[in-house]
Write a protein that holds these residues in place. Structure first.
Motif, PDB file in Angstrom:
ATOM      1  N   ALA A 185       0.839  -1.204   0.000  1.00 57.22           N
ATOM      2  CA  ALA A 185       0.000   0.000   0.000  1.00 57.22           C
ATOM      3  C   ALA A 185       0.869   1.248   0.000  1.00 57.22           C
ATOM      4  CB  ALA A 185      -0.933  -0.001   1.205  1.00 57.22           C
ATOM      5  N   GLN A 186       1.984   1.203   0.733  1.00 64.34           N
ATOM      6  CA  GLN A 186       2.876   2.371   0.751  1.00 64.34           C
ATOM      7  C   GLN A 186       3.560   2.589  -0.590  1.00 64.34           C
ATOM      8  OE1 GLN A 186       4.730   1.838   5.046  1.00 64.34           O
ATOM      9  NE2 GLN A 186       4.883   3.949   4.354  1.00 64.34           N
ATOM     10  N   TYR A 187       3.804   1.505  -1.329  1.00 62.30           N
ATOM     11  CA  TYR A 187       4.383   1.667  -2.668  1.00 62.30           C
ATOM     12  C   TYR A 187       3.351   2.186  -3.669  1.00 62.30           C
ATOM     13  CZ  TYR A 187       8.922  -0.470  -1.677  1.00 62.30           C
ATOM     14  OH  TYR A 187      10.180  -0.721  -1.198  1.00 62.30           O
ATOM     15  N   GLY A 188       2.053   2.059  -3.318  1.00 58.21           N
ATOM     16  CA  GLY A 188       1.031   2.599  -4.204  1.00 58.21           C
ATOM     17  C   GLY A 188       0.023   1.603  -4.725  1.00 58.21           C
ATOM     18  N   SER A 189       0.124   0.330  -4.319  1.00 59.76           N
ATOM     19  CA  SER A 189      -0.874  -0.652  -4.731  1.00 59.76           C
ATOM     20  C   SER A 189      -2.190  -0.406  -4.006  1.00 59.76           C
ATOM     21  CB  SER A 189      -0.400  -2.078  -4.412  1.00 59.76           C
ATOM     22  OG  SER A 189       0.726  -2.447  -5.161  1.00 59.76           O
ATOM     23  N   ARG A 190      -3.290  -0.715  -4.678  1.00 59.65           N
ATOM     24  CA  ARG A 190      -4.585  -0.769  -4.000  1.00 59.65           C
ATOM     25  C   ARG A 190      -4.729  -2.185  -3.460  1.00 59.65           C
ATOM     26  NH1 ARG A 190      -5.455   2.365  -8.447  1.00 59.65           N
ATOM     27  NH2 ARG A 190      -6.077   0.566  -9.729  1.00 59.65           N
ATOM     28  N   VAL A 191      -4.794  -2.306  -2.148  1.00 56.82           N
ATOM     29  CA  VAL A 191      -4.702  -3.605  -1.481  1.00 56.82           C
ATOM     30  C   VAL A 191      -6.035  -3.989  -0.853  1.00 56.82           C
ATOM     31  CG1 VAL A 191      -3.518  -4.953   0.293  1.00 56.82           C
ATOM     32  CG2 VAL A 191      -2.249  -3.225  -1.004  1.00 56.82           C
ATOM     33  N   THR A 192      -6.422  -5.235  -1.074  1.00 52.51           N
ATOM     34  CA  THR A 192      -7.597  -5.810  -0.416  1.00 52.51           C
ATOM     35  C   THR A 192      -7.180  -7.067   0.318  1.00 52.51           C
ATOM     36  OG1 THR A 192      -9.103  -4.974  -2.122  1.00 52.51           O
ATOM     37  CG2 THR A 192      -9.903  -6.773  -0.740  1.00 52.51           C
ATOM     38  N   ILE A 193      -7.556  -7.157   1.580  1.00 51.07           N
ATOM     39  CA  ILE A 193      -7.298  -8.347   2.394  1.00 51.07           C
ATOM     40  C   ILE A 193      -8.590  -9.145   2.515  1.00 51.07           C
ATOM     41  CG2 ILE A 193      -6.718  -9.175   4.706  1.00 51.07           C
ATOM     42  CD1 ILE A 193      -4.961  -6.676   5.024  1.00 51.07           C
ATOM     43  N   LEU A 194      -8.523 -10.421   2.162  1.00 54.13           N
ATOM     44  CA  LEU A 194      -9.654 -11.329   2.319  1.00 54.13           C
ATOM     45  C   LEU A 194      -9.298 -12.317   3.420  1.00 54.13           C
ATOM     46  CD1 LEU A 194     -10.503 -12.040  -1.450  1.00 54.13           C
ATOM     47  CD2 LEU A 194     -11.454 -10.270   0.061  1.00 54.13           C
ATOM     48  N   ASP A 195      -9.867 -12.105   4.600  1.00 57.87           N
ATOM     49  CA  ASP A 195      -9.503 -12.846   5.801  1.00 57.87           C
ATOM     50  C   ASP A 195     -10.644 -13.777   6.205  1.00 57.87           C
ATOM     51  OD1 ASP A 195      -8.467 -13.757   8.189  1.00 57.87           O
ATOM     52  OD2 ASP A 195      -8.531 -11.810   9.205  1.00 57.87           O
ATOM     53  N   ARG A 196     -10.352 -15.053   6.385  1.00 60.22           N
ATOM     54  CA  ARG A 196     -11.391 -16.009   6.752  1.00 60.22           C
ATOM     55  C   ARG A 196     -11.833 -15.862   8.206  1.00 60.22           C
ATOM     56  NH1 ARG A 196      -9.089 -22.018   6.539  1.00 60.22           N
ATOM     57  NH2 ARG A 196     -11.198 -22.375   7.310  1.00 60.22           N
ATOM     58  N   SER A 197     -10.997 -15.247   9.049  1.00 58.68           N
ATOM     59  CA  SER A 197     -11.339 -15.083  10.461  1.00 58.68           C
ATOM     60  C   SER A 197     -12.463 -14.068  10.638  1.00 58.68           C
ATOM     61  CB  SER A 197     -10.107 -14.627  11.246  1.00 58.68           C
ATOM     62  OG  SER A 197     -10.435 -14.341  12.583  1.00 58.68           O
ATOM     63  N   ILE A 198     -13.313 -14.320  11.612  1.00 59.06           N
ATOM     64  CA  ILE A 198     -14.396 -13.386  11.913  1.00 59.06           C
ATOM     65  C   ILE A 198     -13.843 -12.084  12.460  1.00 59.06           C
ATOM     66  CG2 ILE A 198     -16.435 -12.990  13.356  1.00 59.06           C
ATOM     67  CD1 ILE A 198     -16.959 -15.987  13.252  1.00 59.06           C
ATOM     68  N   HIS A 199     -12.800 -12.196  13.289  1.00 55.80           N
ATOM     69  CA  HIS A 199     -12.217 -11.019  13.944  1.00 55.80           C
ATOM     70  C   HIS A 199     -10.840 -10.710  13.360  1.00 55.80           C
ATOM     71  CE1 HIS A 199     -15.422 -11.058  16.887  1.00 55.80           C
ATOM     72  NE2 HIS A 199     -15.159 -12.321  17.165  1.00 55.80           N
ATOM     73  N   PHE A 200     -10.537  -9.446  13.225  1.00 56.40           N
ATOM     74  CA  PHE A 200      -9.225  -8.988  12.782  1.00 56.40           C
ATOM     75  C   PHE A 200      -8.205  -9.257  13.880  1.00 56.40           C
ATOM     76  CE2 PHE A 200      -6.028  -5.598  12.430  1.00 56.40           C
ATOM     77  CZ  PHE A 200      -5.608  -5.778  11.119  1.00 56.40           C
ATOM     78  N   LEU A 201      -7.067  -9.879  13.537  1.00 60.31           N
ATOM     79  CA  LEU A 201      -6.039 -10.262  14.515  1.00 60.31           C
ATOM     80  C   LEU A 201      -6.682 -10.884  15.753  1.00 60.31           C
ATOM     81  CD1 LEU A 201      -3.420  -7.343  14.374  1.00 60.31           C
ATOM     82  CD2 LEU A 201      -3.133  -9.692  13.579  1.00 60.31           C
ATOM     83  N   PRO A 202      -7.274 -12.051  15.626  1.00 52.08           N
ATOM     84  CA  PRO A 202      -8.081 -12.629  16.699  1.00 52.08           C
ATOM     85  C   PRO A 202      -7.336 -12.947  17.988  1.00 52.08           C
ATOM     86  CG  PRO A 202      -7.711 -14.231  14.933  1.00 52.08           C
ATOM     87  CD  PRO A 202      -7.257 -12.906  14.419  1.00 52.08           C
ATOM     88  N   LYS A 203      -6.013 -13.151  17.926  1.00 52.00           N
ATOM     89  CA  LYS A 203      -5.261 -13.470  19.141  1.00 52.00           C
ATOM     90  C   LYS A 203      -4.970 -12.239  20.000  1.00 52.00           C
ATOM     91  CE  LYS A 203      -2.857 -17.538  17.310  1.00 52.00           C
ATOM     92  NZ  LYS A 203      -1.523 -18.151  17.039  1.00 52.00           N
ATOM     93  N   GLU A 204      -5.100 -11.059  19.412  1.00 53.06           N
ATOM     94  CA  GLU A 204      -4.711  -9.847  20.124  1.00 53.06           C
ATOM     95  C   GLU A 204      -5.884  -9.264  20.915  1.00 53.06           C
ATOM     96  OE1 GLU A 204      -1.613  -9.310  20.119  1.00 53.06           O
ATOM     97  OE2 GLU A 204      -1.134 -10.628  18.438  1.00 53.06           O
ATOM     98  N   ASP A 205      -5.556  -8.448  21.914  1.00 56.93           N
ATOM     99  CA  ASP A 205      -6.590  -7.694  22.620  1.00 56.93           C
ATOM    100  C   ASP A 205      -7.290  -6.788  21.617  1.00 56.93           C
ATOM    101  OD1 ASP A 205      -5.987  -8.797  25.103  1.00 56.93           O
ATOM    102  OD2 ASP A 205      -4.531  -7.230  25.582  1.00 56.93           O
TER     103      ASP A 205
END
Length: 454
Positions: A185-205
């Motif tokens: 994204a910093q180089y200029g790409s348009r980025v899309t993340i497709l994540d199977r997890s219900i929660h973003f970074l599920p292990k973190e607070d």
């Protein structure tokens, strides 16, 4: 000129990763005869130097400097070539060590056949002690169309592309996925993340995960949670189509000039013929080891990612220390001694953690004190023009011992080592609170963070 290959060695090391190369050089310097087998001349030095830690962090740094992508890739390739040769020399220049480039396969518990990469010739090597250091590789999911697409990449192959993809779709939401998302994204790409997890970074607070997500969103990254990728449809000469659905089961499509598969890693044991040596693996294919990193065959050890431990270069180096302590006059060291291992996710700014998270400490029954501090409150963050982020500390309310710390801020990959050291030393949190740090520095943030606990 390649050294002559002998039929027998004191030690055979399969794989040129951090633990293996360090062990090879050390054993050779102690007078052991050592053979180090690496199947690819482009992997001297191991995964970290060639296709992981070093090239990614180099590209991330250049992205933060605003360098053009193609220029950064070229400079990265030059650096890696230099480091690769340096690592080869580190081992092969010892009179007692020989680097053999070829594919290894066990023939018996003490014998390994190596098919040489340059000639195809097979040589048989026998060794009194054998160390398996073959690492891990990307796990590729079974998605219809994936194998036929020319635009699907792993973290390794994406960094080999000379042209920046204008539309990058990342399948996966783990640490590798987020690191690449931030960088591209910093180089200029348009980025899309497709994540199977219900929660973003599920292990973190949740507060820390939310802080990371806000920063990524501010870079223009699109993040889709609870997603199942159904199919990849080859397209025209510019884009493929990624078909997916969310919890509502509605079919959705997105165009991709490049598709990064970042869905996990698996042990690399392909063709090693472990059964011929009688070496046992677990259900996921990782080699089983005891606290001394020995397999079920006493003269065979497994070090680095292939043994199923934390997949960090510095863990592989610690594996070397465990091996070294078994043969030489060092303090005994085993897996049971390994605690408070920190890690950093090199988004911009980096996300670093050590110890317990708040929800983990509560689940384990601790009475805790919690402090958070916005990165913007640290003067140095303003000097660096990197004010995004959040710092968080978890302390045992009964003992004042630091239970855990999570830092999302500039230089967090350095700061977390200071916290880790304090935790391993058993220091009261007030030591970090009251230490005199240089000014202006990000370390001063520890004064203010831990001061919030009193």
């Amino acid at each position: 000129m390649m050294k002559s290959i002998h039929s027998a060695y004191d030690a055979l090391i399969i794989g040129f990763g951090k633990g293996g190369k360090t062990l090879a050089a050390y054993l050779a310097n102690q007078g052991w005869t050592v053979a180090l087998v690496e199947q690819s001349p482009f992997m001297y030095g191991g995964t970290c130097i060639n296709i992981a830690c070093i090239p990614t962090k180099f590209l991330i740094h250049d992205a933060e400097l605003g360098k053009p992508y193609a220029e950064a890739i070229s400079e990265k390739d030059q650096l890696i070539g230099t480091l690769r040769q340096r690592n080869f020399n580190m081992v092969d220049q010892s009179p007692n060590a020989t680097v053999i480039t070829g594919k290894a396969a066990f023939v018996s518990p003490h014998q390994v056949s190596v098919r040489l990469t340059d000639t195809g010739e097979e040589v048989l090597i026998e060794a009194g002690r054998i160390f398996i250091n073959t690492g891990a590789k990307p796990l590729i999911p079974s998605i219809p169309g994936l194998q036929h697409s020319q635009r699907v990449f792993t973290s390794t192959t994406l960094m080999q592309q000379k042209q920046l993809p204008d539309e990058l779709v990342i399948i996966g939401g783990g640490y590798i996925a987020l690191e690449f998302a931030s960088m591209y994204a910093q180089y200029g790409s348009r980025v899309t993340i497709l994540d199977r997890s219900i929660h973003f970074l599920p292990k973190e607070d949740r507060d820390m995960a939310d802080a990371v997500q806000i920063i990524l969103l501010s870079k223009g990254i699109r993040i889709e949670q609870a997603v199942t990728v159904d199919e990849i449809i080859p397209g025209d000469d510019r884009y493929d189509t990624v078909v997916y659905h969310g919890q509502e089961q509605n079919r959705q499509e997105i165009s991709a000039a490049a598709i990064l598969v970042a869905t996990g890693r698996q042990p690399y044991t392909e063709g090693l013929n472990l059964s011929a040596a009688g070496v046992e693996q677990d259900a996921r294919g990782y080699i089983k080891v005891n606290d001394h990193l020995q397999t079920n065959i006493p003269h065979i050890w497994a070090i680095g990612d292939v043994n199923g431990g934390p997949q960090f270069t510095y863990i592989s180096l610690d594996d070397f220390r465990i091996i070294r302590s078994q043969f030489f006059n060092f303090k005994p060291h085993t897996l049971t001694d390994r605690s408070q291992v920190a890690f950093s996710l090199f988004t911009s700014p980096p996300f670093s953690h050590v110890g317990l998270r708040e929800h983990e400490a509560l689940a384990q029954g601790y009475r805790i004190k919690v402090a958070t501090l916005p990165a913007a409150s640290i003067t140095r963050a303003h000097v660096l023009k990197e004010t995004e982020g959040l710092l968080k500390a978890i302390v045992d309310a009964d003992t004042n011992q630091i239970l855990g710390c999570t830092l999302l801020c500039a230089n967090s990959s350095e700061l977390i080592n200071l916290v880790q050291l304090a935790m391993r030393a058993g220091f009261d949190y007030t030591v970090l609170r009251d230490t005199i740090y240089t000014h202006p520095s990000m370390s001063e943030g520890l004064n203010d963070l831990f001061a919030k606990l009193t």
